[in-house]
Design an enzyme around this catalytic site. Structure first.
Site, PDB file in Angstrom:
ATOM      1  N   ASP A   1     -18.746  -2.882   1.244  1.00 28.44           N
ATOM      2  CA  ASP A   1     -18.268  -1.258   0.071  1.00 28.44           C
ATOM      3  C   ASP A   1     -19.290  -1.188  -1.131  1.00 28.44           C
ATOM      4  O   ASP A   1     -20.157  -0.643  -1.916  1.00 28.44           O
ATOM      5  CB  ASP A   1     -16.899  -1.015  -0.329  1.00 28.44           C
ATOM      6  CG  ASP A   1     -16.181  -0.631   0.765  1.00 28.44           C
ATOM      7  OD1 ASP A   1     -16.729  -1.008   2.109  1.00 28.44           O
ATOM      8  OD2 ASP A   1     -14.881  -0.408   0.631  1.00 28.44           O
TER       9      ASP A   1
ATOM     10  N   ASN B   1     -20.373   2.717   5.597  1.00 24.12           N
ATOM     11  CA  ASN B   1     -18.673   3.069   6.062  1.00 24.12           C
ATOM     12  C   ASN B   1     -17.065   2.627   5.118  1.00 24.12           C
ATOM     13  O   ASN B   1     -15.872   2.387   4.646  1.00 24.12           O
ATOM     14  CB  ASN B   1     -17.958   1.713   7.200  1.00 24.12           C
ATOM     15  CG  ASN B   1     -16.720   1.873   7.370  1.00 24.12           C
ATOM     16  OD1 ASN B   1     -16.701   3.134   7.753  1.00 24.12           O
ATOM     17  ND2 ASN B   1     -16.195   1.357   8.221  1.00 24.12           N
TER      18      ASN B   1
ATOM     19  N   ASP C   1      -3.132  -1.406  -0.882  1.00 21.49           N
ATOM     20  CA  ASP C   1      -4.177  -2.837  -0.106  1.00 21.49           C
ATOM     21  C   ASP C   1      -3.042  -3.809   0.017  1.00 21.49           C
ATOM     22  O   ASP C   1      -4.219  -4.972   0.895  1.00 21.49           O
ATOM     23  CB  ASP C   1      -5.647  -2.962  -1.236  1.00 21.49           C
ATOM     24  CG  ASP C   1      -6.227  -1.726  -1.348  1.00 21.49           C
ATOM     25  OD1 ASP C   1      -6.298  -1.011   0.360  1.00 21.49           O
ATOM     26  OD2 ASP C   1      -7.055  -1.069  -1.627  1.00 21.49           O
TER      27      ASP C   1
ATOM     28  N   GLU D   1      -9.334   3.479   6.914  1.00 20.02           N
ATOM     29  CA  GLU D   1     -10.491   3.235   7.886  1.00 20.02           C
ATOM     30  C   GLU D   1      -9.841   3.710   9.348  1.00 20.02           C
ATOM     31  O   GLU D   1     -10.466   3.330   9.898  1.00 20.02           O
ATOM     32  CB  GLU D   1     -10.880   2.011   7.996  1.00 20.02           C
ATOM     33  CG  GLU D   1     -11.694   1.411   6.306  1.00 20.02           C
ATOM     34  CD  GLU D   1     -11.363   1.270   6.083  1.00 20.02           C
ATOM     35  OE1 GLU D   1     -12.091   0.384   4.525  1.00 20.02           O
ATOM     36  OE2 GLU D   1     -10.089   1.770   5.031  1.00 20.02           O
TER      37      GLU D   1
ATOM     38  N   HIS E   1     -10.824  -3.605   7.752  1.00 17.78           N
ATOM     39  CA  HIS E   1     -11.015  -4.799   7.646  1.00 17.78           C
ATOM     40  C   HIS E   1      -9.775  -5.753   6.432  1.00 17.78           C
ATOM     41  O   HIS E   1      -9.546  -6.983   6.926  1.00 17.78           O
ATOM     42  CB  HIS E   1     -12.119  -4.857   6.066  1.00 17.78           C
ATOM     43  CG  HIS E   1     -11.276  -4.188   4.905  1.00 17.78           C
ATOM     44  ND1 HIS E   1     -11.973  -4.412   3.338  1.00 17.78           N
ATOM     45  CD2 HIS E   1     -11.290  -2.157   5.383  1.00 17.78           C
ATOM     46  CE1 HIS E   1     -10.728  -3.198   3.433  1.00 17.78           C
ATOM     47  NE2 HIS E   1     -11.175  -1.949   4.124  1.00 17.78           N
ATOM     48  N   ARG E   2      -8.444  -4.761   6.279  1.00 14.65           N
ATOM     49  CA  ARG E   2      -7.486  -5.054   6.425  1.00 14.65           C
ATOM     50  C   ARG E   2      -6.430  -5.739   7.373  1.00 14.65           C
ATOM     51  O   ARG E   2      -6.095  -6.352   7.316  1.00 14.65           O
ATOM     52  CB  ARG E   2      -6.939  -3.710   5.422  1.00 14.65           C
ATOM     53  CG  ARG E   2      -7.803  -3.578   4.197  1.00 14.65           C
ATOM     54  CD  ARG E   2      -7.623  -4.725   2.784  1.00 14.65           C
ATOM     55  NE  ARG E   2      -7.557  -4.214   1.352  1.00 14.65           N
ATOM     56  CZ  ARG E   2      -8.401  -4.808   1.072  1.00 14.65           C
ATOM     57  NH1 ARG E   2      -8.741  -6.119   1.005  1.00 14.65           N
ATOM     58  NH2 ARG E   2      -9.146  -3.873  -0.361  1.00 14.65           N
TER      59      ARG E   2
ATOM     60  N   LYS F   1     -16.037  -6.111   5.477  1.00 18.02           N
ATOM     61  CA  LYS F   1     -16.368  -4.602   4.503  1.00 18.02           C
ATOM     62  C   LYS F   1     -15.692  -4.678   2.557  1.00 18.02           C
ATOM     63  O   LYS F   1     -16.569  -4.424   1.862  1.00 18.02           O
ATOM     64  CB  LYS F   1     -16.020  -4.008   4.537  1.00 18.02           C
ATOM     65  CG  LYS F   1     -15.769  -2.300   4.253  1.00 18.02           C
ATOM     66  CD  LYS F   1     -14.784  -1.363   5.159  1.00 18.02           C
ATOM     67  CE  LYS F   1     -14.651  -0.194   4.219  1.00 18.02           C
ATOM     68  NZ  LYS F   1     -14.525   0.182   3.375  1.00 18.02           N
TER      69      LYS F   1
END
Length: 434
Positions: A48, A92, A312, A340, A386-387, A413
């Site tokens: 990012d 992304n 997040d 995402e 990613h999370r 990411k």
């Protein structure tokens, strides 16, 4: 690349928290919009933040970087896109796209390409498009999604309405743009406003950059004087709570004695709540002098938590709750569906594969904890998120059999060193070819 996460008996050691992705992207943009040279110490490196670096260069900023700092000579209110096709590739990175859609309004034409059709290409941006249209900007798009073309050059201030019901990033994008316009602006948030804490981070960065904005206390109404200029400044990036949340959750669910350094106690990051939630779950935890120490492995207690301010970190909290005694509930989290991937349905589906007992509502995840652990022994799909990758890894550490997470390289990411850090603490994780 896939990763195999094996049952891990103990985590021990010390790591330095990753630098904050949210603050890094905002400092980068503020420096790009300044006329003069700014310095950012300890900027994050992730897909990012690297996307923001790349796009700022494409728009005319000059970036020089060493191991400690990034020096940026900005383009001010006059970005220029040298590419003859007027294309900009944000990768992304949803926040980068939305922030730069606003900046692109200063240019005659910018074409944002769809490099990730199965991820960012599915995310909606209608609310920001509607606001830019109010400002006299012409926007071509595919049902509010990429590819998107912005034809601007002379955006107008005035009374601008923006919905905050899907994402606060649309509001943040307008807050970055409107101070540069010739007219004063009023920004009115309609519907709801998700992730207000992150808007607070945007306002904090803007104030550091010398920008004046009068924000109502509820963050639903803003007065923005026009004809302002971003000042070239020196910034220091704090540690990242969203990424650290998964490491802290991992330490909570297995026997551990770990230290994570660099997590400021009075941080405005909403995900700082991971510390409070783990304490509510009876995790032995100390947080002093920007250092968090966890001695995990004790029985966990179920919790109820409003996740809107800590978006997040919610998936990591849920991963810990999988092993708690009792039923946990994480509510007011509908905006997780617009990330995402659908971080409610997709995540719950994969948790069930691993053996967790979880339910979903439109804006909730309900977890019926299994203190004895989950079965594992499956291959699961992290949906390029990613999370989700980080949170599923936490579950895998307490599974009875290994879990294989597909496409785990997408963790880069936001946290490229995630698996390196876990391995350094003793986690049994192994990269394998897909």
């Amino acid at each position: 690349m896939d990763v195999i996460v094996k049952p891990t008996s103990r985590l021990q050691g010390e790591i330095q928290a990753l630098s904050s992705k949210n603050y890094t992207t905002r400092y980068l943009l503020a420096a790009g919009l300044a006329e003069g040279t700014s310095t950012i110490y300890y900027p994050a490196h992730s897909e990012d933040s690297d996307a923001m670096r790349r796009c700022l260069r494409d728009l005319g900023a000059v970036l020089e970087e060493d191991d400690e700092k990034l020096v940026i000579t900005g383009f001010g209110r006059r970005p220029q896109l040298a590419d003859p096709a007027h294309e900009l590739n944000v990768g992304n990175a949803g926040a980068v796209l939305r922030f730069l859609m606003a900046v692109a309004a200063l240019l005659p034409e910018v074409n944002f390409i769809n490099a990730y059709p199965d991820s960012l290409g599915k995310r909606p941006h209608d609310d920001l498009i509607a606001s830019l249209t109010q400002m006299g900007v012409d926007v071509s798009h595919r049902d509010g999604k990429l590819p998107i073309t912005i034809r601007g050059g002379e955006p107008k201030g005035g009374h601008i309405r923006v919905s905050g019901s899907v994402s606060s990033q649309f509001l943040s994008a307008l807050l970055f743009l409107t101070p540069l316009l010739g007219e004063d602006s009023v920004i009115e948030v309609v519907d709801d406003l998700k992730s207000k804490v992150v808007v607070g981070q945007t306002l904090e960065v803007l104030a550091q950059a010398g920008i004046r904005i009068d924000a109502r206390e509820d963050l639903m109404y803003f007065r923005v004087p026009g004809n302002q200029s971003y000042e070239a400044k020196t910034y220091v990036v704090q540690g990242d709570y969203p990424g650290s949340a998964a490491v802290l959750a991992a330490a909570a669910v297995v026997p551990s004695d770990i230290v994570v350094k660099g997590l400021t106690e009075d941080s405005k990051q909403g995900e700082r709540a991971i510390v409070d939630v783990l304490r509510m779950m009876d995790v032995p935890l100390e947080h002093t002098d920007s250092t968090v120490r966890i001695q995990g492995g004790a029985p966990l207690k179920a919790v109820e938590f409003d996740g809107d301010a800590a978006t997040d970190a919610v998936l990591a909290m849920v991963a810990a709750a999988v092993f708690a005694d009792g039923t946990s509930r994480f509510y007011n989290i509908e905006n997780l569906r617009y990330k995402e991937c659908d971080r409610i349905t997709d995540y719950v589906t994969e948790l069930r594969k691993a053996g967790a007992d979880v339910e979903e509502r439109q804006a909730e995840i309900i977890v019926h904890g299994k203190p004895q652990g989950v079965a594992g022994g499956v291959e699961i799909n992290a949906h390029y998120d990613h999370r989700v990758i980080m949170a599923l890894t936490v579950v895998g550490l307490r599974a009875q059999q290994p879990i294989r997470i597909r496409d785990a390289h997408h963790v880069a990411k936001s946290y490229p060193q995630y698996f390196d850090h876990l391995q350094a603490l003793g986690a049994q994780v192994e990269w394998v070819e897909a």
